[in-house]
Write a protein that holds these residues in place. Structure first.
Motif, short mmCIF file in Angstrom:
data_model
loop_
_atom_site.label_atom_id
_atom_site.label_comp_id
_atom_site.label_asym_id
_atom_site.label_seq_id
_atom_site.Cartn_x
_atom_site.Cartn_y
_atom_site.Cartn_z
N PHE A 4 125.06 -8.23 -88.09
CA PHE A 4 124.26 -7.88 -89.27
C PHE A 4 123.59 -6.55 -89.01
N GLU A 5 124.16 -5.50 -89.60
CA GLU A 5 123.57 -4.17 -89.54
C GLU A 5 123.34 -3.76 -90.99
N PRO A 6 122.09 -3.81 -91.46
CA PRO A 6 121.82 -3.55 -92.88
C PRO A 6 122.52 -2.30 -93.41
N LEU A 7 123.09 -2.46 -94.57
CA LEU A 7 123.79 -1.42 -95.32
C LEU A 7 125.07 -0.93 -94.63
N THR A 8 125.51 -1.62 -93.57
CA THR A 8 126.69 -1.16 -92.84
C THR A 8 127.67 -2.27 -92.49
N ARG A 9 127.20 -3.29 -91.77
CA ARG A 9 128.09 -4.31 -91.23
C ARG A 9 127.55 -5.72 -91.46
N LEU A 10 128.48 -6.62 -91.81
CA LEU A 10 128.20 -8.04 -91.92
C LEU A 10 129.43 -8.77 -91.41
N ALA A 11 129.23 -9.77 -90.56
CA ALA A 11 130.34 -10.58 -90.09
C ALA A 11 129.82 -11.99 -89.80
N TYR A 12 130.66 -12.97 -90.07
CA TYR A 12 130.30 -14.36 -89.82
C TYR A 12 131.54 -15.12 -89.38
N ASP A 13 131.29 -16.16 -88.56
CA ASP A 13 132.39 -17.02 -88.18
C ASP A 13 132.54 -18.10 -89.25
#
Length: 187
Positions: free
Chosen positions: A102-111
């Protein structure tokens, strides 16, 4: 001349900058996956209009019909944040997820953990000079359900993710979602 090795300056990059890529954790490598899907779009909106729709998981079912029944486990929602755990259905399959990046405004990832499937979905948002935003989403899936899905419907994940990106584009062009109303206790 000194024989002592010089420590490289971490701010200096001798290589030309390359476009950002998805960071795959050890268990979720595309080369080991039964299914790997990669979709991208350029959305004619700034990241600030896109990101809130992406992290407002409670609203996904209102604009992405292949998601449903989103319930936060570790936080109260309505937005995803680092380490958020949530239950939901994707393509009718009940799953549990945890935000891993979770990098605001850049990256989101979840399993993604479900019966017969272990997956990882990542999103990468990159601003473009003209004020638009490049959005990349990639997902890997392993497990018996993923292997069956690949045989029966080989392009299903790519098709549904493209729909997700196109719907995200429509939502983002209308501006960010309204702020949730605070819960008020009755007197």
């Amino acid at each position: 001349m000194s024989s002592q090795a010089q420590t490289p300056d971490p701010t200096y990059d001798a290589q030309p900058s390359s476009p950002p890529t998805i960071r795959w954790p050890g268990l979720h490598q595309p080369s080991d996956a039964a299914i790997f899907a990669s979709n991208e779009i350029v959305i004619p909106a700034p990241i600030e209009a896109i990101w809130p729709w992406l992290i407002r998981a409670e609203l996904w079912p209102t604009w992405y019909p292949y998601s449903a029944n989103i319930h936060f486990i570790s936080t109260s929602g309505p937005d995803l944040r680092d380490r958020t755990r949530f239950r939901w259905s994707k393509f009718g399959v009940p799953i549990t997820s945890k935000v891993r990046e979770f990098e605001p405004l850049t990256r989101l990832a979840y399993d993604i953990h479900g019966i017969g499937v272990l997956a990882y979905q990542a999103w990468l948002l990159t601003p473009l000079p003209d004020g638009t935003t490049h959005v990349l989403t990639q997902e890997v899936q392993t497990g018996w359900l993923a292997r069956i899905g690949k045989r029966i419907m080989p392009h299903r994940l790519e098709d549904k993710h493209q729909h997700w990106l196109e719907a995200l584009s429509v939502k983002a062009q209308s501006g960010p979602p309204a702020q949730p109303r605070p819960f008020l206790k009755e007197s």
